[in-house]
Design an enzyme around this catalytic site. Structure first.
Site, short mmCIF file in Angstrom:
data_model
loop_
_atom_site.label_atom_id
_atom_site.label_comp_id
_atom_site.label_asym_id
_atom_site.label_seq_id
_atom_site.Cartn_x
_atom_site.Cartn_y
_atom_site.Cartn_z
CD GLN A 135 4.93 -68.53 -11.11
OE1 GLN A 135 5.27 -68.63 -11.95
NE2 GLN A 135 4.70 -69.45 -9.70
CE1 TYR A 176 9.24 -77.63 -1.14
CE2 TYR A 176 7.33 -78.52 -1.57
CZ TYR A 176 8.67 -78.26 -0.74
OH TYR A 176 9.25 -79.89 -0.78
CD GLU A 178 8.21 -70.04 0.59
OE1 GLU A 178 7.81 -70.15 -0.60
OE2 GLU A 178 9.35 -69.56 0.57
CG ASP A 220 4.66 -73.82 -6.42
OD1 ASP A 220 5.34 -74.45 -8.01
OD2 ASP A 220 4.32 -72.80 -7.55
CB CYS A 255 8.88 -75.20 -13.18
SG CYS A 255 9.97 -75.23 -11.15
C1 LIG Z 1 8.06 -72.26 -7.05
S1 LIG Z 1 8.28 -71.42 -5.49
C2 LIG Z 1 6.99 -71.32 -5.69
C3 LIG Z 1 5.73 -70.53 -5.02
C4 LIG Z 1 3.95 -70.05 -5.42
N1 LIG Z 1 2.98 -70.48 -5.55
C5 LIG Z 1 3.81 -68.66 -6.03
O1 LIG Z 1 4.05 -69.31 -7.37
O2 LIG Z 1 4.06 -67.58 -6.08
C6 LIG Z 1 8.85 -72.58 -4.50
C7 LIG Z 1 9.00 -71.70 -3.45
O3 LIG Z 1 9.28 -73.13 -2.62
C8 LIG Z 1 10.32 -72.42 -1.28
N2 LIG Z 1 11.37 -72.97 -1.37
C9 LIG Z 1 12.03 -73.80 -1.72
N3 LIG Z 1 13.21 -74.97 -0.75
C10 LIG Z 1 11.94 -75.09 0.26
C11 LIG Z 1 11.94 -76.55 1.36
N4 LIG Z 1 12.70 -76.86 1.99
N5 LIG Z 1 11.11 -75.41 2.03
C12 LIG Z 1 10.20 -74.32 2.29
N6 LIG Z 1 9.65 -73.79 1.08
C13 LIG Z 1 10.64 -73.78 0.77
C14 LIG Z 1 10.68 -71.09 -2.36
O4 LIG Z 1 11.34 -69.96 -1.55
C15 LIG Z 1 10.08 -70.40 -3.11
O5 LIG Z 1 8.67 -69.67 -2.29
#
Ligand SMILES: C[S@@+](CC[C@H](N)C(=O)[O-])C[C@H]1O[C@@H](n2cnc3c(N)ncnc32)[C@H](O)[C@@H]1O
Length: 409
Positions: A246, A275, A299, A341, A368
């Protein structure tokens, strides 16, 4: 150079004020405020709409207009501070209005009325301490590109044209220790993408070319430390310097606090986290389930999963899997609580419906983007669920972005 003189009447999702051209087309004008009569330089148009930047306020300047702290990110400049002309207090009003109208536009009257019946207020709150700096000097991560002259540059908004920048007012003071406008010039290469970071538990560092540096030619560790204190509890993390974290210095603590308040995890609960990144939320979720429970986190990014595993070393009932989240991965998903998330696009209708119908007590959705939030929550409503918790928080001051945490049961 086409310009239009128009009256601005409203604000829209995406950071623009809105008016109408003489030919009836809607004009989305960045750097405007409702009530103002402005001159807009057109930057793009289609048969139904016109986009542009306000280059002059002709009359009725808004009482909420402030001087630009970062003029390079102003009209016709680089992207990254599209609400930089809006007084800090009024940014929350602007975002709350966008949130309320987006709920109705995407989720329909039913979703707006449902939120009201449930006593959920679509208001965006500023983070503590941000009013003091009007939201400037809050980001522990900034990204830019090395320009042809070897100096930091960013893309002009919605274009591939690089423009040099002379400062990064959104960055926390500690990023200044990297001396980004000093000795790196002869060291990094034009066109390279650079991420500068000031983690809470490590010295500032630069991620460029896949490596981490604390000064030109001086290597730093590839993982940094982030310490997050919430309600007197310390959560400590390792994070790859190039990985997701973040960006606002208070966002990690704020999200943990909101998600844990909404998730109401009990000892012994089975929690599924989607995620999960480097495990920001996984750690407090696992502390809350205790060893009588379990947390299963998914993830896609390998490095983030490596970080999460290290971050959960002392909580072995929390397990992380490197996997792409899709309909196949969510088949038969069940548990007391699901925390998701996702990136800006949200869950999407298919996954939202799968979760809505799954044997899951409570779904905590961190979004977001208010449009994807409204769509995903509306889909889960259609599965017979109710929204029982909603908070929105401004973790991206001076931009149009903000974060929403919704619980659906
Ligand atoms: C908004 S971040 C949130 C991470 C964590 N909750 C944080 O706040 O630090 C979204 C995460 O989803 C992962 N991501 C995106 N698309 C994905 C998918 N289809 N499957 C698994 N992970 C995914 C990204 O790599 C990223 O780490």
């Amino acid at each position: 150079m086409t310009t239009l003189d128009i009256d601005l009447t409203d604000v829209a999702h995406g950071g623009s004020a809105v008016g109408r051209a003489e030919d009836g087309r809607v004009v989305f004008a960045r750097f405007g405020l409702p009530g103002e009569r402005v001159r807009v330089q057109v930057t793009g148009q289609r048969s139904t709409l016109i986009r542009g930047d306000v280059v002059e306020v002709l009359s009725n300047p808004s009482e909420h207009r402030v001087d630009l702290v970062w003029p390079e990110a102003g009209p016709l400049g680089v992207g990254g501070a599209d609400l930089g002309h809006v007084a800090f207090d009024y940014q929350a009003e602007w975002k709350s209005h966008v949130l309320a109208t987006t709920l109705g536009r995407i989720g329909g009257r039913d979703l707006q009325e449902h939120f009201a019946e449930q006593g959920l207020s679509p208001r965006v709150a500023a983070l503590p301490g941000d009013a003091e700096t009007s939201g400037w000097a809050t980001r522990t991560r900034i990204e830019f590109v090395v320009g042809e002259d070897g100096r930091p540059a960013m893309y002009r908004d919605s274009s591939h044209e690089l423009m040099g920048v002379a400062s990064f007012p959104l960055a926390v003071e500690e990023i200044g220790e990297l001396d980004l406008f000093g000795g790196w010039r002869s060291w990094w290469k034009p066109g390279e993408r650079v991420k500068a970071l000031a983690p809470s538990g490590s010295d500032p560092a630069l991620f460029v070319g896949g490596d981490v540096w604390w000064a030109p030619g001086m290597r730093a560790d590839e993982v940094v430390r982030e310490d997050v204190v919430v309600g007197g509890e310390l959560y400590a993390y390792q994070v790859h310097a190039g990985g997701f974290w973040q960006v606002h210095r208070a966002a990690a603590a704020s999200l943990i606090e909101l998600v844990m308040r909404g998730a109401k995890v009990q000892p012994g609960d089975r929690v599924v986290e989607l995620y999960s990144g480097a495990g920001l939320l996984t750690q407090p979720l696992a502390v809350a389930t205790g060893e009588a429970g379990a947390v299963y986190a998914m993830e896609a990014t390998r490095e983030a999963v490596d970080d999460a595993r290290a971050n959960l070393r002392d909580l072995p009932w929390a397990r992380t899997r490197a996997a792409r989240i899709d309909a196949h991965a969510l088949e038969g998903v069940n548990g007391d609580v699901v925390v998701a998330d996702p990136p800006r696009a949200g869950l999407g209708t298919e996954l939202a419906a799968m979760l809505g119908e799954a044997k899951v007590g409570r779904i905590v959705l961190v979004s977001c983007d208010p449009a994807s939030m409204a769509r995903d929550v509306a889909v889960m409503r259609g599965c017979g669920r109710k929204a029982t918790f909603f908070e929105a928080v401004d973790i991206f001051p001076n931009t149009h972005h903000f974060e929403c945490v919704t619980v659906v049961e």
